[in-house]
Design a protein around this motif. Structure first.
Motif, short mmCIF file in Angstrom:
data_model
loop_
_atom_site.label_atom_id
_atom_site.label_comp_id
_atom_site.label_asym_id
_atom_site.label_seq_id
_atom_site.Cartn_x
_atom_site.Cartn_y
_atom_site.Cartn_z
N ALA A 43 12.51 28.17 4.86
CA ALA A 43 11.37 28.98 5.30
C ALA A 43 10.08 28.48 4.69
CB ALA A 43 11.60 30.45 4.92
N GLU A 44 10.15 28.06 3.43
CA GLU A 44 8.93 27.58 2.78
C GLU A 44 8.47 26.26 3.37
OE1 GLU A 44 7.32 28.37 -1.50
OE2 GLU A 44 8.91 26.87 -1.61
N MET A 80 0.84 -1.19 0.00
CA MET A 80 0.00 0.00 0.00
C MET A 80 0.88 1.25 0.00
SD MET A 80 -2.98 -1.44 0.09
CE MET A 80 -4.22 -0.30 0.67
N THR A 81 0.45 2.25 -0.72
CA THR A 81 1.19 3.51 -0.81
C THR A 81 0.31 4.65 -0.31
OG1 THR A 81 2.39 2.70 -2.74
CG2 THR A 81 2.43 5.07 -2.35
N TYR A 82 0.85 5.44 0.60
CA TYR A 82 0.11 6.59 1.13
C TYR A 82 0.65 7.85 0.46
CZ TYR A 82 -1.95 9.95 4.36
OH TYR A 82 -2.64 11.00 4.90
N LEU A 83 -0.23 8.55 -0.26
CA LEU A 83 0.16 9.77 -0.96
C LEU A 83 -0.55 10.95 -0.30
CD1 LEU A 83 -0.62 7.40 -3.41
CD2 LEU A 83 0.92 8.97 -4.57
N SER A 84 0.23 11.88 0.22
CA SER A 84 -0.38 13.03 0.88
C SER A 84 0.06 14.31 0.18
CB SER A 84 0.02 13.09 2.35
OG SER A 84 1.27 13.72 2.52
N PRO A 85 -0.83 15.31 0.09
CA PRO A 85 -0.44 16.59 -0.51
C PRO A 85 0.77 17.22 0.17
CG PRO A 85 -2.83 16.46 -0.30
CD PRO A 85 -2.26 15.27 0.43
N LEU A 121 4.42 23.49 6.61
CA LEU A 121 4.08 22.72 7.81
C LEU A 121 3.09 23.48 8.70
CD1 LEU A 121 7.61 21.33 8.69
CD2 LEU A 121 5.65 19.98 7.97
N ASP A 122 3.17 24.81 8.66
CA ASP A 122 2.31 25.63 9.51
C ASP A 122 1.03 26.08 8.82
OD1 ASP A 122 4.17 25.41 11.53
OD2 ASP A 122 5.15 27.33 11.06
N THR A 123 0.85 25.75 7.54
CA THR A 123 -0.35 26.19 6.82
C THR A 123 -1.58 25.51 7.41
OG1 THR A 123 0.87 26.55 4.77
CG2 THR A 123 -1.52 26.25 4.58
N ASP A 176 -3.16 18.72 7.90
CA ASP A 176 -4.24 17.78 8.21
C ASP A 176 -4.98 17.30 6.98
OD1 ASP A 176 -3.72 18.16 10.95
OD2 ASP A 176 -4.98 19.96 10.97
N ALA A 177 -4.58 17.80 5.79
CA ALA A 177 -5.27 17.38 4.56
C ALA A 177 -5.13 15.87 4.39
CB ALA A 177 -4.69 18.11 3.36
#
Length: 309
Positions: free
Chosen positions: A37-38, A1-6, A43-45, A50-51
């Motif tokens: 910085a980006e 299984m592969t987990y793809l996250s934005p 990470l803080d967006t 949590d998407a």
């Protein structure tokens, strides 16, 4: 299984941009600090961390299923890989003698049509009946057949040229397919191959598709190979390299000042708009396809030269 996250994909682009910058000497202090910085900003967006990602199961959708979905729109979809590949393949074909030709995995017939215009007696074959239906609409007078690359519907020594474009990534056994190409080619015949470059699989990973039989999203199984794999399969069959080219993705024009797309809720290559500078640094001018021109050795000519000597 592969987990793809934005978020995971965006962080991967940032990392690829940094590593490529270190390797190529383009990562000055300002670039590294901008990437750091980006990464913190991503990470803080709110909502991005949590998407919900997608857990996809490899191999539960077939190539036939994918091309059934693609066929109605294939010729109208923007495809950077085809835009880069097609002029180079056509340039090679322009320099070959006109004769009998096979477009193996012809799809909707884009190279078939070009071979036909050059004056070749063309046969096209493809395993997808839906793609072939589109090819028949385009080329009603051309011999088009449904067939697997591992069992071509032609006798031995039948053609002077074989073209196989952007299809071998779907084939698990490269040697078996190249052996079929060698079988149907006449001695001295030409083989022109294009395929997705192995770097594409790292920088633009395969995206999940519609749910498979168990209701879960699925990943199409693809076989991305190093260049040595083509040589290992081709040379023992008597193919000789005439040309190899690795065209690169052009510089693209994502506007660093433009607002990103809405907060992503699924994996998409459009996520690149969330970090345009990192995306450009990671992806621009990276290899997109590999194009090979092989020629099958002519044993009779070799024998004749030996006798003359």
């Amino acid at each position: 299984m592969t987990y793809l996250s934005p978020l995971g994909y965006l962080l991967g682009l940032e990392g690829a941009a940094l590593l490529r910058g270190f390797r190529e000497g383009s990562a000055d202090r300002a670039f590294v600090e901008a990437r750091t910085a980006e990464i913190r900003r991503l990470l803080d967006t709110p909502g991005l961390a949590d998407a919900e990602g997608v857990t996809a199961e490899p191999g539960t959708i077939s190539t036939a299923d994918v091309y059934q979905d693609w066929a109605p729109h294939y010729d109208t979809l923007g495809n950077t890989m085809i835009d880069i590949e097609q002029p180079i393949v056509q340039r090679i074909l322009d320099g070959l003698p006109v004769g009998a030709a096979l477009d193996a995995a012809c799809g909707t017939g884009r190279h078939t049509a070009y071979l036909h215009r050059l004056g070749h007696r063309v046969t096209g074959c493809d395993a997808s009946p839906d793609m072939l239906a589109r090819a028949r609409e385009r080329l009603p007078d051309v011999d088009l057949r449904e067939a697997d690359l591992r069992q071509l519907p032609l006798p031995d020594d039948a053609v002077d040229t074989v073209v196989c474009a952007l299809a071998l990534a779907h084939v698990p056994d490269l040697t078996a397919v190249l052996a079929e190409f060698a079988r149907v080619l006449r001695p001295g015949g030409h083989l022109v191959i294009s395929d997705a470059h192995v770097m594409v699989s790292y920088l633009r990973p395969t995206l999940p598709r519609r749910p498979g039989p168990d209701g879960r999203p699925t990943l199409l199984t693809e076989y991305h190979r190093p260049l040595s794999a083509y040589l290992a399969a081709a040379l023992p069959l008597g193919f000789q390299v005439r040309h190899c080219e690795e065209p690169r993705r052009p510089r693209h024009s994502l506007d660093p000042g433009a607002a990103p797309d809405p907060l992503p809720t699924h994996m998409s290559w459009d996520l690149q708009h969330w970090c345009p500078e990192a995306s450009a640094a990671a992806l621009d001018e990276s290899p997109v396809v590999v194009i090979w021109h092989f020629q099958l050795e002519d044993c009779k000519s070799e024998d004749s030269r030996s006798e003359e000597e």
